[in-house]
Structure formats: C-alpha cells, structure tokens
Scaffold this active site. Structure first.
Site, PDB file in Angstrom:
ATOM      1  CD  GLU A 312      30.863   9.233 -31.014  1.00 16.01           C
ATOM      2  OE1 GLU A 312      29.811   8.600 -30.955  1.00 16.01           O
ATOM      3  OE2 GLU A 312      31.921   8.760 -31.490  1.00 16.01           O
ATOM      4  CB  CYS A 408      29.854   0.895 -30.053  1.00 12.06           C
ATOM      5  SG  CYS A 408      29.217   2.581 -29.930  1.00 12.06           S
TER       6      CYS A 408
HETATM    7  O1  FUB Z   1      34.314   4.148 -33.277  1.00 13.28           O
HETATM    8  C1  FUB Z   1      33.829   2.987 -32.644  1.00 13.28           C
HETATM    9  C2  FUB Z   1      32.801   3.361 -31.616  1.00 13.28           C
HETATM   10  O2  FUB Z   1      31.705   4.019 -32.257  1.00 13.28           O
HETATM   11  C3  FUB Z   1      33.270   4.363 -30.589  1.00 13.28           C
HETATM   12  O3  FUB Z   1      33.918   3.789 -29.505  1.00 13.28           O
HETATM   13  C4  FUB Z   1      32.010   5.014 -30.207  1.00 13.28           C
HETATM   14  O4  FUB Z   1      32.203   6.224 -29.531  1.00 13.28           O
HETATM   15  C5  FUB Z   1      31.312   5.168 -31.532  1.00 13.28           C
HETATM   16  O5  FUB Z   1      31.774   6.286 -32.193  1.00 13.28           O
HETATM   17 ZN    ZN Z   2      29.001   3.070 -27.652  1.00 11.62          ZN
END
Ligand code: FUB
Ligand code: ZN
Length: 635
Positions: A312, A408
């Site tokens: 990501e 999230c």
């Molecule tokens: O790891 C917590 C949240 O979940 C991250 O900020 C997002 O990118 C997702 O991976």
């Molecule tokens: Zn998110």
C-alpha cells in the site's frame, strides 16, 4: 515566522451548498450506517465484530475476538466522527449511544491504563511485544484522537479521561524505552492531547517517537518476535523493509516519500504539527522536501497517492499506473491532514491547493453519493474485464463495496468531512486567512466573517465582515485562477499577493464586503511524459474538480477515444443518472474504429463522436462500467 492559529470547527459553521449537504449525509446516513456495521446489524455487509470485541474484552460477552488486530480503531474513528457530528447537530439518541460505547471502552481498560481488545482477549502476555505489526500504539492514537474530539466538539470528558490514563501508561512504558510505533499515528494523537491538556509529557513523548525513528534502521528487525502470527497480517521483515514504515532513516533526513503511504503521511502530519509547536526548522525542511516530492513526482492528478498495492505504498518517482493504482482513501485523507499542518507553519497557497484537490477529488470519490458505500482503492482507470479479477488488479474495484474487512477508510473520511470546518480559516495576530472557498461563517478574534460562494461550480466568492477593526483579510487564490476581479464594497481594489494569498489590509467596518470573481473554464492537464500511462494523453478539470469519462456516457469504448487539442469544451448539467447540479464537460472528439484484425497495417479509421466527462468524485454511482481519467489527445 509565528505559527498561525487554527480556527476550529467549533467557531466555523459551514453553510455551503456543496459541503453542508455532505456533512448532513455524514450525520444522518453515514454514521448510523457505520454504527450498524460496528454492531453487526447490517445484513450482507462484511462482518465488523468491533463492538463485540469490546464486550468480550470487558467480560460481558462470550466468544472469540474477530477481525483485524486494529479493529478497535474503527470504533475510535467512528466515535471521533460522532463527536463532530454532535457539534454539527444535536442528537440526544446519538449522544446516549456514544456514552454507552465510551462506558464500555472504560470497562475494557486495564488497571494500569492499558487499552486494546485484541491483546486483552487473546494474548495478554504479549502486550507491547510486537510493535511492528500489532498496532497497539496506532489503536491508542485513534482512541486518544476520539477522546480529544469528544471533549472539544461535544463537551464529553469520559473518553478523554480514559485516554489520559492510556497516554500516561504509554509514557510510563516508552519514555525510557527505544520502542517506536510500527504504524505511525500515536504522534498525531499525543500532540493533540498535549494541546488539550497542556501536559508537556505528551508533547515530549510524541517528539521522542519521532526522534527515535530511523536512528537504528534495524530496530524492528532486532525487536520483532517471530510469531506464527498470520493474524497480524505479518510479513517477513528484512533490513530493507524498514522503508515500509519509514524507520530506515531518521525523520529529518528523509528525502522522498517511500513505503506505506498512510504511515508516511501520518508521520508527516505529526512532523509538521511538531515543527509548528517547537519551531524545529530541520523537521519542517524535511516536511517540505517530502511535500514537494509527493506533489511534484508521486501524486496522481486526482490527488491519490500510494501507487502500489504491494505494501500500500509509494514506490519511485513518476511511477503512477492508472489502472493498478492503489490510492487508498486514508492516504488522501492524510494528505489533507498533512497540508493543513503545513499551513499552520506558514501560509502558502500550495498547501490549501492540495487540501482542495483532495477534498473535491481523491478523498471524496472514496464515498458513494448516497453516503453508504466506500472505496478503499481509488484508481484512475477501471476496466471491468480485469479490475477486481485478474492478478495484479484484484484491489481495483469498479464499484464501492458495502463494507471492508479492513475498514480503515470509511470512518476516516467521515471524520474528515464532519470536521471540515476546522480546515477553512486560520489567523495570526493581525491577519485572518481564508484557505478554501467553502461557504461558512467563521468567528475569528476579529469578529465574525461570512463567506458565500458558488463553488465549486461558479467562480465567485463574497466575504462579509461582521465585526470592526483593522486587520488583513488574506484570501487564497487557487493556482488555476489566472485572472480575477477584486472589489471592496463594490469598488475595484487591488490587494497585494503573498505566497499565493491576496492580502487586503484595512480598517474594516461591519457590513464591509469583499468580492472575488473569476472565470472557471474547463482546462486541460498534461502530464510529464515520465508518467508513462499519461504520455500523449490529457485530463480535464474545471475549478477544483477533476473529470473522468465513464463508459455509460459514451457510445464508443473508452480506449478508442481522443480529444482534439483544439476542441471546444463546454460545461453541461443534468448528467444522466447524476444529481442535476453536477457540472459535466462535453466536447466533440474522435473514436478509432475497430480494425478487422487485432493488428492492422494501415492507420485506424476514425469517426467523430461526442465525449462527456463527469466529476471524478461522482464516478461509479451508476451501472458498472469502465472509467478513465486520461484520454488520448489528438493534434
Ligand atoms: O494498518 C492499519 C491501516 O490498514 C492502514 O493505515 C491502512 O493502509 C490499512 O492497511
Ligand atoms: Zn484506509
């Protein structure tokens, strides 16, 4: 330069024709919808189990912990958004339910202040053992932000008190330890808690986490236990992967955005906030370097960031594939946080331009127009034959799902939109700054100022001063506005322009008005050819809104279309199946005719056609189909 002060949502009422209904959508539709999800009362949606986890941790329900290791943060972000919602609109029933959830959280808190349902239920012996993967500091950060928000926006102190005990526990545990968070967030929260309580311990703890980061690039490698731990979503840690969470280099020495985008941007928000608090110039210089790197080399034209699904993450400069784009909604929300904290250090229209870009485009596209469904990934091109199906494209969905296993993004967007009032205005000793053209009334230390506007569709803004006295009204001029007419009380005026802001210094009297008018023509955007997917292509924008082409509006396939460089582009309303006030763009274009064989010797024949573009934020609100932001430009 003195940091400028935020004027928070408590002193700003949004009256805007575009944003006020969106705030209402959050209070009336999105938050109740999310609450049902958190309570597992939404049939057909991905299970959350987040409130069950709390009840299980409090010993009030039998069963297993379920969900991500950071499932608590969904509740925290919902509570934060609910706090802002209560400030926007009185709601006794919501207020009561918030109190119940907060009381439940209180019953989960351990005697020493520790608060995390995963470890309380599943592995109490492993608390604070695996900072890389286990998100305890991340969850604590979100809980603290919720506690501060409930105190400040809704006048509720119970969660704040819980979070003070939690923060004290964290300080006790980490003040003399070298631990750093695997996912940055706690730093933002501790800075907020410091400002709310005045307790310098929290500022120092935030600075310590930032200062330690990257001092030992192998810190996580040395201190992460080998868990069988699939449940953490863990991955093999190699020294190289310190870049994943930006622990490879001390924060002040970082030169380019790399690794996990949300981690990077939460860290930058905290760094910019810390720089404003402490005057740390090196910290601010690092923020500026990364701001430049991101906005000039690693950001999509919509404002989306974090190009790669793997980790990501940010990757390398100019690597911005349109159809494999990640562009997590949280990352765009975090870009707004970062830009806003940069503004706190020094007013410069570039930061407000960025907030505007994210708000009207990459961030807003994260939410369906009905407020109920959300994108996690925000691509610039979708082909329904590959997107969501073919390896490498699994993450790119053509429609917003009902909910996400990793949820999230939705509450992050909800808390941003509900607290939008905090991003519009700020002030220092003799100046009031207007950063965004969003209709509102702001109570400044210089009295109330009303802003009315036809934004984002029309190029006019009117300020009415409702107080008296000398000060400088400083209005951001968006970078795409080339020429504007400024009047004060109906008479033409010329303000001086500084750092992209038009400054009008006067002895103001109640009822004085300032008007700004400008054209909002459709404009073409061309990319640096190093952004390989965009070479020879054009994207369209009008004012702050970036456009895209959806298959449902064209007769031809999207990849066959070209827009001639000299084609006139007109603004249209009443787009098929979309709210009638949305402005679309229309132009005569050409379409390649399909050749007889896949590869043809002769140039393809073309036919003329009508192209219709819609605001990018409104894509994927009609039937499922292909979409593209960039199309070929013909000479
Ligand atoms: O790891 C917590 C949240 O979940 C991250 O900020 C997002 O990118 C997702 O991976
Ligand atoms: Zn998110």
């Amino acid at each position: 330069m003195m940091p400028i002060r935020e004027i928070t949502m408590r002193n700003v009422k949004i009256t805007d024709a575009f944003w006020a209904p969106r705030q209402t959508l959050i209070t009336d539709v999105t938050l109740p919808y999310m609450e049902k999800i958190l309570r597992d009362e939404m049939p057909g949606a991905e299970e959350s189990h987040a409130l069950s986890n709390l009840r299980i941790a409090a010993g009030e329900e039998a069963g297993e912990y379920r969900g991500m290791v950071f499932q608590d943060s969904d509740v925290a972000k919902w509570l934060e958004a609910a706090a802002y919602s209560l400030a926007l609109k009185q709601d006794e029933a919501l207020s009561g339910r918030v109190d119940e959830i907060v009381a439940l959280i209180g019953r989960c808190q351990q005697k020493d202040g520790y608060l995390n349902t995963y470890f309380t239920v599943k592995e109490p012996e492993n608390r604070w053992n695996n900072l890389l993967e286990c998100h305890e500091l991340y969850c604590a950060g979100h809980m603290i932000e919720a506690g501060v928000a409930l105190h400040e926006a809704a006048g509720k102190d119970e969660l704040l008190n819980i979070c003070i005990r939690l923060a004290d526990h964290i300080c006790d545990r980490f003040e003399k330890d070298e631990g750093i968070p695997g996912h940055q967030e706690i730093e933002i929260a501790l800075l907020r808690l410091y400002r709310t309580t005045g307790n310098i311990r929290y500022l120092n703890m935030a600075l310590r986490f930032l200062n330690l980061r990257g001092q030992d690039p192998d810190w996580f490698k040395k201190h992460t236990p080998r868990h069988p731990g699939i449940h953490y979503g863990g991955y093999d840690i190699s020294p190289e992967e310190a870049v994943y969470n930006q622990s490879d280099v001390p924060v002040r020495d970082q030169t380019a955005a790399r690794g996990h985008a949300v981690r990077q941007l939460y860290m930058l928000s905290a760094m910019a906030d810390a720089a404003a608090e402490t005057g740390d110039q090196k910290m601010l210089d690092a923020c500026q370097r990364l701001f430049d790197n991101i906005t000039q080399r690693q950001m999509y034209v919509t404002g989306a960031v974090g190009a790669s699904a793997y980790h990501e993450a940010f990757t390398v400069d100019f690597d911005l594939p349109s159809d494999r784009c990640y562009g997590e909604t949280c990352a765009s929300v975090a870009m707004v946080f970062f830009a806003n904290k940069m503004l706190k250090n020094r007013p410069n229209s570039r930061y407000a331009d960025l907030m505007e870009l994210e708000l009207y485009n990459a961030a807003l596209a994260g939410m369906q127009l009905d407020g109920k469904r959300f994108f996690y990934v925000n691509p610039l091109e979708v082909n329904i034959s590959t997107s969501g199906r073919i390896p490498g494209y699994e993450h790119v969905l053509p429609q917003r799902p009902a909910w996400h296993a990793c949820a999230c993004c939705p509450p992050n967007l909800a808390r941003l939109i509900a607290s939008l009032g905090s991003y519009l205005w700020s002030e220092d000793d003799d100046t009031v700054y207007s950063h965004l053209f969003i209709g509102s009334e702001a109570d400044t230390s210089r009295g109330r100022i009303r802003l009315e506007t036809g934004y984002p569709w029309q190029g006019w803004v009117r300020y009415t001063i409702l107080g008296n006295g000398p000060f400088t009204l400083t209005i951001r001029i968006p970078d795409y506005v080339r020429k504007y007419v400024l009047t004060v009380n109906g008479q033409s005026a010329a303000g001086s322009v500084r750092a992209g802001y038009c400054c009008i210094q006067r002895l103001w009297g109640a009822g004085d008005t300032v008007e700004l008018t400008f054209d909002l023509p459709a404009r073409r955007i061309h990319a640096d050819p190093r952004v390989r997917d965009c070479a020879g292509k054009v994207a369209l924008a009008r004012g702050p809104v970036i456009y895209c082409f959806e298959e449902t509006d064209q007769k031809e396939i999207l990849s066959a279309l070209s827009l001639p460089a000299d084609a006139a582009i007109t603004a249209v309303t009443h787009l098929k199946g979309l709210p009638e006030e949305l402005i679309g763009l229309r132009a005569e274009g050409t379409s390649d005719l399909l050749p007889a064989a896949m590869y043809a010797r002769e140039p393809l024949k073309t036919a003329t056609c009508t192209l219709t573009a819609i605001p990018y934020f409104a894509w994927a609100n009609r039937e499922k189909g292909n979409m593209t932001v960039w199309i070929r430009e013909s000479k």
